[in-house]
Structure formats: C-alpha cells, structure tokens
Design an enzyme around this catalytic site. Structure first.
Site, mmCIF file in Angstrom:
data_model
loop_
_atom_site.group_PDB
_atom_site.id
_atom_site.type_symbol
_atom_site.label_atom_id
_atom_site.label_comp_id
_atom_site.label_asym_id
_atom_site.label_seq_id
_atom_site.Cartn_x
_atom_site.Cartn_y
_atom_site.Cartn_z
ATOM 1 C CB VAL A 1 8.399 3.950 -11.578
ATOM 2 C CG1 VAL A 1 7.893 5.367 -11.806
ATOM 3 C CG2 VAL A 1 7.712 2.971 -12.516
ATOM 4 C CD GLN B 1 7.292 -7.722 3.741
ATOM 5 O OE1 GLN B 1 6.454 -8.522 3.334
ATOM 6 N NE2 GLN B 1 7.849 -6.815 2.952
ATOM 7 N N GLY C 1 0.798 -1.220 0.000
ATOM 8 C CA GLY C 1 0.000 0.000 0.000
ATOM 9 C C GLY C 1 0.828 1.266 0.000
ATOM 10 C CD GLU D 1 4.135 8.750 -11.296
ATOM 11 O OE1 GLU D 1 4.916 8.512 -12.231
ATOM 12 O OE2 GLU D 1 3.868 9.886 -10.876
ATOM 13 C CG HIS E 1 2.971 0.388 -5.367
ATOM 14 N ND1 HIS E 1 3.117 1.484 -4.555
ATOM 15 C CD2 HIS E 1 3.587 -0.626 -4.734
ATOM 16 C CE1 HIS E 1 3.790 1.139 -3.463
ATOM 17 N NE2 HIS E 1 4.089 -0.135 -3.544
ATOM 18 C CE LYS F 1 11.523 0.427 -4.464
ATOM 19 N NZ LYS F 1 11.933 0.290 -3.055
ATOM 20 C CB SER G 1 10.621 3.898 -2.009
ATOM 21 O OG SER G 1 10.407 3.317 -0.742
HETATM 22 P P1 AMP Z 1 5.946 -2.584 -1.637
HETATM 23 O O1 AMP Z 1 4.580 -2.014 -1.484
HETATM 24 O O2 AMP Z 1 7.045 -1.619 -1.352
HETATM 25 O O3 AMP Z 1 6.113 -3.914 -0.954
HETATM 26 O O4 AMP Z 1 6.107 -2.899 -3.187
HETATM 27 C C1 AMP Z 1 5.174 -3.678 -3.873
HETATM 28 C C2 AMP Z 1 5.694 -3.976 -5.248
HETATM 29 O O5 AMP Z 1 5.936 -2.768 -5.954
HETATM 30 C C3 AMP Z 1 7.030 -4.737 -5.230
HETATM 31 O O6 AMP Z 1 7.033 -5.719 -6.250
HETATM 32 C C4 AMP Z 1 8.022 -3.656 -5.525
HETATM 33 O O7 AMP Z 1 9.202 -4.132 -6.154
HETATM 34 C C5 AMP Z 1 7.241 -2.780 -6.470
HETATM 35 N N1 AMP Z 1 7.813 -1.440 -6.493
HETATM 36 C C6 AMP Z 1 8.080 -0.644 -5.436
HETATM 37 N N2 AMP Z 1 8.664 0.506 -5.828
HETATM 38 C C7 AMP Z 1 8.768 0.433 -7.180
HETATM 39 C C8 AMP Z 1 9.282 1.299 -8.185
HETATM 40 N N3 AMP Z 1 9.815 2.477 -7.872
HETATM 41 N N4 AMP Z 1 9.228 0.898 -9.461
HETATM 42 C C9 AMP Z 1 8.685 -0.316 -9.791
HETATM 43 N N5 AMP Z 1 8.174 -1.176 -8.890
HETATM 44 C C10 AMP Z 1 8.225 -0.806 -7.605
#
Ligand code: AMP
Length: 286
Positions: A179, A61, A31, A35, A37, A152, A188
């Site tokens: 992204v 985690q 969540g 961009e 996500h 990433k 992030s």
């Molecule tokens: P998270 O919510 O941080 O656990 O990320 C969920 C998914 O989004 C994971 O597969 C991440 O690798 C992906 N993700 C997070 N940040 C980026 C980004 N800047 N560009 C592409 N995918 C991302």
C-alpha cells in the site's frame, strides 16, 4: 474486539473459536499501524473467521545500532484502528511473554537459511533470524490457519513461507500488495521519521523501480545496467538519499543474477534518508 497480553489467554480464545469451526487468520505487526497493515487485516477478514492481529516490537530483529528504542509506538491509536478494521483479537504480548529469559537469554533460534543471505539479510546481520524466531513463536502461540504478510517486505515473506514449509507449521502464508501514499512512497511506520523534504524525495524510489520494470519490458536483460540506472535516478531525484543496496535477484531464490535476466526477478532496494532506512521492490517477468 478482545485484547490480551498473554499466550495462554490468546490460546484460550483461539482454541474456542477453532472448536466452533472457525478458521484463524493472523496479522503479525510491530504496531504504529497504517494502511499497509490494515490491508493485511482486511485480507484476513475476507478469508478467515477469527482475525488475530499481534503487536510486538521484536528486539531481536533490530541490530545494536538500529532504532529499537525509538521505534514509533501508539497503542491507543493502534487499538482503535485494529478494532475499526475488523480485528477480533488483539494480542499485545509483553517482552517476557515472548522472551522468558530476555532477548539475551534466548538459546534456540530459527536460522532463516540461504533466502536471508542477500538484500536486507546482508545489510542487517541477524535481522531475519530474529524475525523468523519471533514469527515461529507467534505461530506456536496462536496456531493460525493463515498468516498475512506484505509484499513490501518480500524477503521476509519468502523466509516465513520457507520456514513454515521446512518446520511443518500448518499455516498458509499469504502476501498482500504494498500500500502506497499518493506519491508512490510505500507506507511504513518509519515514514514518520522523514522530514517533508525527505518524504518528497523518497517518492523517487517507486519511480526508479517502475522505470526499471519498463526497461525490462523494453528488452533490457542486464542486471548491472538496471541497477546503475536505478542508482542514477535516485542520485538525481533524491540528493538526500544514501543507497544501501539496489539489487536485481532471482524472484524465487533471492540470489543475485549471474548472467542475463531469463526468469522472474525481484528488483529490490534499501535507501537511507538521514537515519531512516526505507525499502521497496517490484517483481518483473521478462
Ligand atoms: P511491520 O509492522 O513493519 O513489521 O509490518 C507488519 C506487516 O505489515 C509486514 O508483513 C509488512 O510487510 C506489512 N506491511 C508493512 N508496510 C506495508 C505496506 N505499505 N503495504 C502492505 N503491507 C505492509
């Protein structure tokens, strides 16, 4: 867009879609969507018929001294973004849905194996066990044909791909390019913790990785020299940074290189700005 909080409701929708001949694409997230996500959602939208986005801040985690409690959350905004970018089904499971006996009561885990030994796996003991376990739960719950992960988190995607293979989940693991903000900083959810000054300095991470790729293209084959150059670039460009690791590893096994670079490598780093830990990487062919 449908929104559900239980596995049984989600499964009903997913199975109905499957019976109608639809393929299922899953985008697992924690969540606070950005961009990055949304590019995963867009990829799923292009390649599958029913796009399922999950939002779950997975406690197992996070290490004991990490940011689970203060991890940013904004469900209303996430709901709007998920719907606007093409999610068909938003799954927001409760803690007890994912961990019936609580996180402490979990007895059976997915051990991520050797891919989790280095990089973030070394700095965050147990992290990838939590990731692999929760993604296995999501795969079991939502039965996707394809699941989408960001480059990433290169190590995470590699571990999930290996898990699907070794445990026989019939899911194709797809990865999507990172992204970035205009400065080069990888998007992030944790960027929201950065001060203006830190955010400015953090753009040096991408610059240092690009410089390393340039050095490899120019003939540099010594991983230690590359790591040293990245560290020194970060030290000069980001005085607020504290390096967790900078590492040149084999892009397949994610093991540190023994000798010189001969095959594709992943150049990866994790750096703290205050309490905020940022990661980034680049894959380079010699
Ligand atoms: P998270 O919510 O941080 O656990 O990320 C969920 C998914 O989004 C994971 O597969 C991440 O690798 C992906 N993700 C997070 N940040 C980026 C980004 N800047 N560009 C592409 N995918 C991302």
């Amino acid at each position: 867009m449908d929104e559900v909080t239980t596995g049984s409701e989600a499964r009903q929708i997913v199975r109905r879609a499957r019976c109608a001949g639809c393929s299922i694409g899953l985008v697992p997230t924690m969540g606070y969507l950005h961009e990055g996500h949304l590019s995963l959602v867009a990829a799923a939208r292009q390649e599958t018929d029913l796009v399922v986005t999950s939002i779950f801040v997975n406690p197992t985690q996070f290490g004991p001294n990490e940011d689970f409690e203060r991890y940013p959350r904004d469900m209303e905004r996430d709901r709007q973004l998920a719907a606007a970018t093409g999610t068909d089904l938003l799954v927001v499971p409760s803690g007890t849905e994912m961990y019936p006996d609580g996180p402490q009561g979990q007895r059976v885990w997915v051990e991520p194996g050797p891919l989790a030994k280095y990089l973030c796996g070394a700095s965050r003991p147990g992290h990838f066990r939590g990731v692999a376990t929760v993604v296995a739960k999501l795969f079991a719950m939502l039965e996707p044909d394809r699941a989408y992960f960001g480059e990433k988190d290169f190590q995470q995607a590699a571990i999930i791909r290996r898990m699907a293979r070794d445990l026989g989940f019939p899911v194709e693991v797809r990865t999507v390019p990172t992204v970035r903000e205009a400065s080069g900083l990888a998007r992030s959810s944790r960027n929201v913790y950065l001060s203006g000054e830190e955010r400015e300095q953090a753009s040096v991470l991408r610059a240092a990785l690009l410089e390393a790729a340039g050095n490899i293209a120019a003939g540099e084959r010594d991983p230690s020299a590359l790591e040293a150059a990245i560290r020194s670039r970060i030290a000069s460009g980001a005085p607020a940074a504290r390096v967790d690791y900078v590492s040149v590893v084999d892009a397949q096994t994610l093991q540190p290189l023994e000798g010189y670079i001969e095959r594709d490598v992943l150049v990866a780093l994790a750096v703290y700005f205050g309490g905020t830990r940022l990661i980034d990487n680049i894959t380079v062919s010699p």
